[in-house]
Design a protein around this motif. Structure first.
Motif, PDB file in Angstrom:
ATOM      1  N   THR A 156       5.037   1.692 -19.482  1.00 39.24           N
ATOM      2  CA  THR A 156       6.471   1.996 -19.500  1.00 39.24           C
ATOM      3  C   THR A 156       7.240   1.260 -18.412  1.00 39.24           C
ATOM      4  O   THR A 156       8.428   1.495 -18.237  1.00 39.24           O
ATOM      5  CB  THR A 156       6.704   3.510 -19.325  1.00 39.24           C
ATOM      6  N   SER A 157       6.582   0.400 -17.652  1.00 37.25           N
ATOM      7  CA  SER A 157       7.225  -0.302 -16.553  1.00 37.25           C
ATOM      8  C   SER A 157       6.606  -1.695 -16.438  1.00 37.25           C
ATOM      9  O   SER A 157       5.828  -2.096 -17.301  1.00 37.25           O
ATOM     10  CB  SER A 157       7.029   0.496 -15.252  1.00 37.25           C
TER      11      SER A 157
ATOM     12  N   ALA B  84       3.389  -8.883  -5.571  1.00 40.75           N
ATOM     13  CA  ALA B  84       2.654  -7.912  -4.759  1.00 40.75           C
ATOM     14  C   ALA B  84       1.855  -8.619  -3.665  1.00 40.75           C
ATOM     15  O   ALA B  84       1.807  -8.142  -2.520  1.00 40.75           O
ATOM     16  CB  ALA B  84       1.738  -7.068  -5.639  1.00 40.75           C
ATOM     17  N   MET B  85       1.231  -9.739  -3.982  1.00 42.92           N
ATOM     18  CA  MET B  85       0.486 -10.505  -2.977  1.00 42.92           C
ATOM     19  C   MET B  85       1.425 -10.978  -1.867  1.00 42.92           C
ATOM     20  O   MET B  85       1.098 -10.899  -0.677  1.00 42.92           O
ATOM     21  CB  MET B  85      -0.207 -11.710  -3.618  1.00 42.92           C
ATOM     22  N   ASN B  86       2.600 -11.469  -2.239  1.00 44.84           N
ATOM     23  CA  ASN B  86       3.567 -11.942  -1.251  1.00 44.84           C
ATOM     24  C   ASN B  86       4.090 -10.795  -0.387  1.00 44.84           C
ATOM     25  O   ASN B  86       4.253 -10.957   0.825  1.00 44.84           O
ATOM     26  CB  ASN B  86       4.727 -12.663  -1.937  1.00 44.84           C
TER      27      ASN B  86
ATOM     28  N   ILE C 170      10.636  -1.616   1.336  1.00 50.40           N
ATOM     29  CA  ILE C 170      10.415  -2.529   0.218  1.00 50.40           C
ATOM     30  C   ILE C 170      11.125  -1.924  -0.983  1.00 50.40           C
ATOM     31  O   ILE C 170      10.879  -0.774  -1.334  1.00 50.40           O
ATOM     32  CB  ILE C 170       8.912  -2.696  -0.091  1.00 50.40           C
ATOM     33  N   ILE C 171      11.997  -2.692  -1.596  1.00 48.53           N
ATOM     34  CA  ILE C 171      12.768  -2.183  -2.727  1.00 48.53           C
ATOM     35  C   ILE C 171      12.375  -2.939  -3.981  1.00 48.53           C
ATOM     36  O   ILE C 171      12.366  -4.168  -3.999  1.00 48.53           O
ATOM     37  CB  ILE C 171      14.281  -2.345  -2.472  1.00 48.53           C
ATOM     38  N   THR C 172      12.030  -2.204  -5.019  1.00 48.23           N
ATOM     39  CA  THR C 172      11.738  -2.788  -6.319  1.00 48.23           C
ATOM     40  C   THR C 172      12.318  -1.875  -7.389  1.00 48.23           C
ATOM     41  O   THR C 172      12.273  -0.651  -7.241  1.00 48.23           O
ATOM     42  CB  THR C 172      10.217  -2.992  -6.538  1.00 48.23           C
TER      43      THR C 172
ATOM     44  N   SER D 204       4.104   1.185  -7.508  1.00 45.61           N
ATOM     45  CA  SER D 204       2.741   1.710  -7.501  1.00 45.61           C
ATOM     46  C   SER D 204       1.722   0.590  -7.305  1.00 45.61           C
ATOM     47  O   SER D 204       0.763   0.731  -6.541  1.00 45.61           O
ATOM     48  CB  SER D 204       2.485   2.448  -8.815  1.00 45.61           C
ATOM     49  N   PHE D 205       1.935  -0.541  -7.969  1.00 45.87           N
ATOM     50  CA  PHE D 205       1.005  -1.663  -7.871  1.00 45.87           C
ATOM     51  C   PHE D 205       1.003  -2.250  -6.454  1.00 45.87           C
ATOM     52  O   PHE D 205      -0.054  -2.562  -5.902  1.00 45.87           O
ATOM     53  CB  PHE D 205       1.332  -2.745  -8.903  1.00 45.87           C
ATOM     54  N   ILE D 206       2.184  -2.392  -5.855  1.00 39.80           N
ATOM     55  CA  ILE D 206       2.266  -2.926  -4.489  1.00 39.80           C
ATOM     56  C   ILE D 206       1.504  -2.021  -3.537  1.00 39.80           C
ATOM     57  O   ILE D 206       0.720  -2.493  -2.701  1.00 39.80           O
ATOM     58  CB  ILE D 206       3.732  -3.093  -4.038  1.00 39.80           C
ATOM     59  N   LYS D 207       1.707  -0.723  -3.641  1.00 42.69           N
ATOM     60  CA  LYS D 207       1.012   0.212  -2.752  1.00 42.69           C
ATOM     61  C   LYS D 207      -0.502   0.101  -2.926  1.00 42.69           C
ATOM     62  O   LYS D 207      -1.245   0.004  -1.945  1.00 42.69           O
ATOM     63  CB  LYS D 207       1.478   1.640  -3.013  1.00 42.69           C
TER      64      LYS D 207
END
Length: 149
Positions: free
Chosen positions: A92-93, A100-102, A122-124, A131-134
């Protein structure tokens, strides 16, 4: 949106629904959280330039931070990442693995200069990317896992 949600008025924000039943909106006059240069955008975009700052540039200065800000003295930047977007695990997203690596690399650099995790934002726009960045930072970050939580 399902018919029940539509009938309940959920196609409108909570704020819009409260105004519709007679609540009078109260606008923020002074903000105390953001660096003044960051607050400039919401002030001009949503408050016709009237939002005042309750903190100064000095209150939000990080003098020892060794980071090449694009505009000296303005601790904000947009980092354009070229990488494919894909559907998140929820379906759904969206996520962008390159981004995310950067983000992990930049956050690690900030943390190594002495910033605390609570001093970094961090704003997305996507929950999947948040969730993926975390998860990425917890699994692949080069510092202690507690620094990224």
């Amino acid at each position: 949106m399902c018919k029940q949600a539509l009938a309940a008025g959920y196609n409108k924000s909570l704020f819009e629904r409260l105004v519709a039943i007679g609540w009078k909106p109260v606008r923020l006059h002074v903000q105390y959280r953001m660096h003044p240069c960051i607050a400039e955008f919401p002030s001009n975009t949503f408050y016709e330039g009237t939002l005042q700052n309750g903190v100064s540039i000095i209150d939000r200065a990080y003098g020892s931070l060794n980071f090449p800000w694009p505009v000296f003295g303005k601790p904000i930047f947009f980092y354009n990442t070229i990488g494919p977007e894909e559907l998140s695990f929820s379906g759904t997203s969206y996520i962008n693995r390159t981004e995310a690596m950067n983000v992990e690399s930049i956050v690690t650099r900030f943390l190594k200069t002495g910033l605390k995790p609570t001093e970094i934002g961090i704003i997305t726009p996507y929950e999947g990317q948040r969730s993926f960045i975390k998860c990425y930072m917890l699994n692949y970050g080069t510092l202690d896992i507690n620094m990224y939580d």
